[in-house]
Design an enzyme around this catalytic site. Structure first.
Site, PDB file in Angstrom:
ATOM      1  N   GLU A 248      27.182 108.381  48.565  1.00  0.00           N
ATOM      2  CA  GLU A 248      27.965 108.545  49.796  1.00  0.00           C
ATOM      3  C   GLU A 248      27.355 107.746  50.954  1.00  0.00           C
ATOM      4  OE1 GLU A 248      28.180 112.851  50.179  1.00  0.00           O
ATOM      5  OE2 GLU A 248      29.892 112.901  48.811  1.00  0.00           O
ATOM      6  N   ARG A 281      17.959 113.875  43.755  1.00  0.00           N
ATOM      7  CA  ARG A 281      19.305 114.395  43.468  1.00  0.00           C
ATOM      8  C   ARG A 281      20.087 113.514  42.501  1.00  0.00           C
ATOM      9  NH1 ARG A 281      22.948 115.413  47.918  1.00  0.00           N
ATOM     10  NH2 ARG A 281      23.466 117.558  47.456  1.00  0.00           N
ATOM     11  N   ASP A 327      31.777 118.744  42.792  1.00  0.00           N
ATOM     12  CA  ASP A 327      31.139 119.021  44.066  1.00  0.00           C
ATOM     13  C   ASP A 327      31.476 120.428  44.553  1.00  0.00           C
ATOM     14  OD1 ASP A 327      29.788 118.755  46.396  1.00  0.00           O
ATOM     15  OD2 ASP A 327      31.160 117.326  47.323  1.00  0.00           O
ATOM     16  N   GLU A 355      31.281 125.565  51.643  1.00  0.00           N
ATOM     17  CA  GLU A 355      32.036 124.368  52.023  1.00  0.00           C
ATOM     18  C   GLU A 355      33.467 124.382  51.491  1.00  0.00           C
ATOM     19  OE1 GLU A 355      30.073 120.761  50.905  1.00  0.00           O
ATOM     20  OE2 GLU A 355      31.732 119.491  51.562  1.00  0.00           O
TER      21      GLU A 355
END
Ligand code: GCW
Length: 643
Positions: A248, A281, A327, A355
């Site tokens: 990202e 990650r 995600d 989220e």
């Protein structure tokens, strides 16, 4: 002022006698243990003996608590164990005392904060950061209470800054901030919690003499070696670092055509002599997938990037893998990386910041979901093996990992109640307890949390327990159907927008048309199902054997497809969406029965959020149902109102 979460604060000395072998101990963990015990009103006029034993089976963090009123003993092999034991004794006295001998199952039990140094929190739903303000680190009473709180549930690591390391956070490892970092690290250590920082992988780019972040350029490695020497000299108790690379928009080794292992090892080697851990990650994927590109599958990404690198990572690296391949959606299969890298340390990353699960405005008790993930059998040791559930892999049992465990993206902030929604604190409590002991059930954890937070009123216990246990299934029902995910407003990730991602450039698609929905992920499609070990690969290959809650994750199916219930896919979508909103109605009623039984301010806060959730679940129901109705023009068999 802020609420006290599940901790029982009593400022008065309860008159307990605390006896420790070394009455003059200056160990801060022991001092903190004594402080907690002294202030526990349940220990009024009783005696607690703290004893360090040589019992190796208790490990570095386990404890044995026994005794009979009015005398209790806590034994442990370390000061940390005694401190954990003190908190545990206090909660046991409130829940009903019994002898326990407990050792945490996971070595790392961490929280990741996505806090920025300007005080904002990425995907934060409970106010601002209590770690940072105006580009400075803050340490105050709240910080200490937070450390106590984490210790009381066995969390032993905390990353305080966002994995997206930008702006001032790039300088958090510079001299200027290290004095505060040191203080914070000492404060946390006194509660058995190691401090970690997120790093900017490309920090060396800014050094004019280097201007590169190529992991194979010796100047880069040397720069980090010096940097870590400097940091550890000042902050010797630092646990290590967390890195989000090549993801990202974050920089990483791919820029130099190096692998993820080459990138990670460069840092890990520089860290090694300080005993630091590098958490790396695996959330690496192409976030700009073109809609015409039918080959790329976001779900495959982390497997494709990492799986072939098994055995290539240094032993102080641990890969942090999100629970699912996408995600943090309300439902996903488990990441196929678990169990397929026997020679590489792995840990699981959950998200308690809600989220995609209602942003702490909706109640969504996530522990039942985490339990399902942890209990999933990946058969890492052959098709009929039954000793490699996700929980066994991440606890390090399956492959004997040196470092492994569980972490979660934190859900706390500066709000009076810490977590925005009072009931979201159950996720924080629950995550800690589950990381300590994955055998606990979601119900047990909920009941502990409710009793520690609201006392032992039977009605309060029953109703809140019902609300919590209904909440994740309800959220799933009114959200995107059958594992398809992503029908949420892009960027804010809140509220229904079935085609939001379909027409954004973010590159995650469900491809619904008037006949069918889904991306085929079996051998005739992207091949994702085949990434699992048998028998899971075959199970996911066919719609008939795919667990229905994941049907649309794995298969593209027509709306007329008949489910095991005998219902068509479209009818199932309509029914579950009506049910989901009805469930929230029931949850609201159950809560309203508690008026007068819990503190008024907390009651009002929760009631307001439930009112919003009730409205919003109907909004979800109607938007999703009308989307499918208009796409398909198929009527609801029950003739309910579709827009
Ligand atoms: O889903 C995305 C979130 C980002 C987050 C990222 C990640 C911290 O929307 O806000 O960045 O996941 O996990 O790195």
């Amino acid at each position: 002022m802020y609420t006290k979460l599940w901790l029982d604060y009593e400022t008065n000395d309860s008159g307990v006698r605390v006896l420790f072998d070394d009455p003059f101990s200056e160990d801060r963990k022991i001092q903190n243990a004594v402080k907690e015990l002294k202030h526990c009103r349940f220990l009024k006029d009783k005696t607690v003996c703290l004893r360090i034993t040589r019992d190796e089976s208790l490990g570095e963090e386990g404890y044995h608590i026994y005794g009979n009123d009015p005398e209790y003993t806590i034994e442990a092999a370390s000061e940390t164990g005694l401190l954990y034991g003190a908190f545990r004794l206090i909660s046991l006295l409130r829940l009903g005392f019994r002898e326990v001998c407990e050792v945490p199952e996971n070595r790392l039990r961490m929280l990741n904060h996505w806090d920025n140094m300007d005080g904002t929190i990425e995907r934060g739903y409970s106010g601002n950061s209590f770690f940072f303000e105006n580009n400075e680190l803050i340490i105050n009473q709240r910080t200490e209470d937070y450390a106590r709180c984490l210790c009381s549930i066995g969390i032993n690591g905390v990353v305080i800054n966002n994995v997206n390391v930008k702006d001032e956070a790039c300088r958090l490892i510079d001299d200027r901030h290290l004095i505060q970092v040191k203080k914070l690290s000492e404060l946390f250590s006194s509660y058995g919690v190691k401090l970690f920082l997120s790093l900017n992988y490309a920090a060396t780019m800014e050094d004019e003499r280097i201007q590169s972040a190529d992991p194979l350029d010796p100047r880069v490695g040397l720069w980090w070696e010096r940097k870590f020497d400097e940091i550890y000299e000042k902050v010797p108790e630092l646990g290590g670092f967390l890195v989000k690379a090549d993801s990202e928009g974050r920089p990483g080794p791919f820029t130099y055509e190096r692998t993820q292992a080459e990138g990670a090892n460069m840092l890990a080697r520089a860290l090694k002599k300080h005993g630091g851990i590098l958490v790396w990650r695996c959330f690496v994927y192409n976030c700009q997938q073109d809609w015409r590109d039918l080959k790329t599958d976001r779900a495959r990404a982390s497997y494709d990037y990492f799986h072939n690198l098994d055995g290539c990572f240094d032993d102080n690296v641990v890969l942090q893998i999100k629970n699912g391949p996408m995600d943090f959606q309300v439902r996903e299969p488990v990441s196929p990386l678990f169990g397929q890298m026997p020679h590489t340390n792995q840990m699981i990353e959950f998200q308690i910041a809600q989220e995609y699960t209602g942003q702490q405005r909706h109640v969504c008790y996530l522990i039942p979901w985490f339990k399902e993930v942890l209990e999933f059998e990946i058969c890492a040791k052959g098709e009929n093996s039954r000793d490699s559930k996700v929980k066994d892999v991440v606890s390090g049992k399956t492959f004997d990992y040196k470092i492994s465990g569980m972490c979660a993206v934190a859900n706390t902030g500066s709000d009076e109640n810490w977590t925005g929604h009072d009931l979201a604190a159950a996720n924080l409590y629950g995550f800690g307890r589950l990381a300590f002991d994955p055998e606990l059930s979601a119900e047990e954890i909920a009941s502990e949390w409710i009793r520690l937070t609201y006392g032992n009123n039977e009605k309060v216990l029953q109703n809140i327990q019902k609300i919590l246990m209904m909440s994740w299934p309800a959220y799933e029902k009114y959200n995107a159907p059958l594992g398809i995910g992503w029908m949420v407003t892009p960027s804010v990730h809140y509220g229904p927008d079935p085609d939001g991602y379909e027409y954004s450039k973010w590159g995650t698609y469900h491809k619904a048309d008037c006949r069918a929905i889904g991306v085929e992920r079996n051998a005739s499609g992207t091949g994702y199902a085949g990434l699992y070990l048998e028998p899971n690969a075959s199970m996911y290959e066919n719609p008939e054997t795919t667990p229905e809650e994941l049907l649309l994750f794995f298969h593209r199916l027509p709306y007329s497809y008949v489910l095991k219930s005998g219902k068509t896919l479209i009818q199932h979508i309509y029914d579950t969406h009506f049910e989901g909103a009805e469930d929230v109605e029931r949850m609201t009623e159950l809560f309203r029965e508690l008026r007068g039984l819990i503190e008024e301010k907390a009651f009002d806060r929760i009631e307001k959020r439930l009112e919003h959730q009730l409205w919003h679940s109907k909004e979800w129901r109607d938007v999703i149902n009308s989307y499918f109705y208009r796409k398909t023009l198929i009527e609801d068999e029950k003739g309910r109102k579709l827009y």
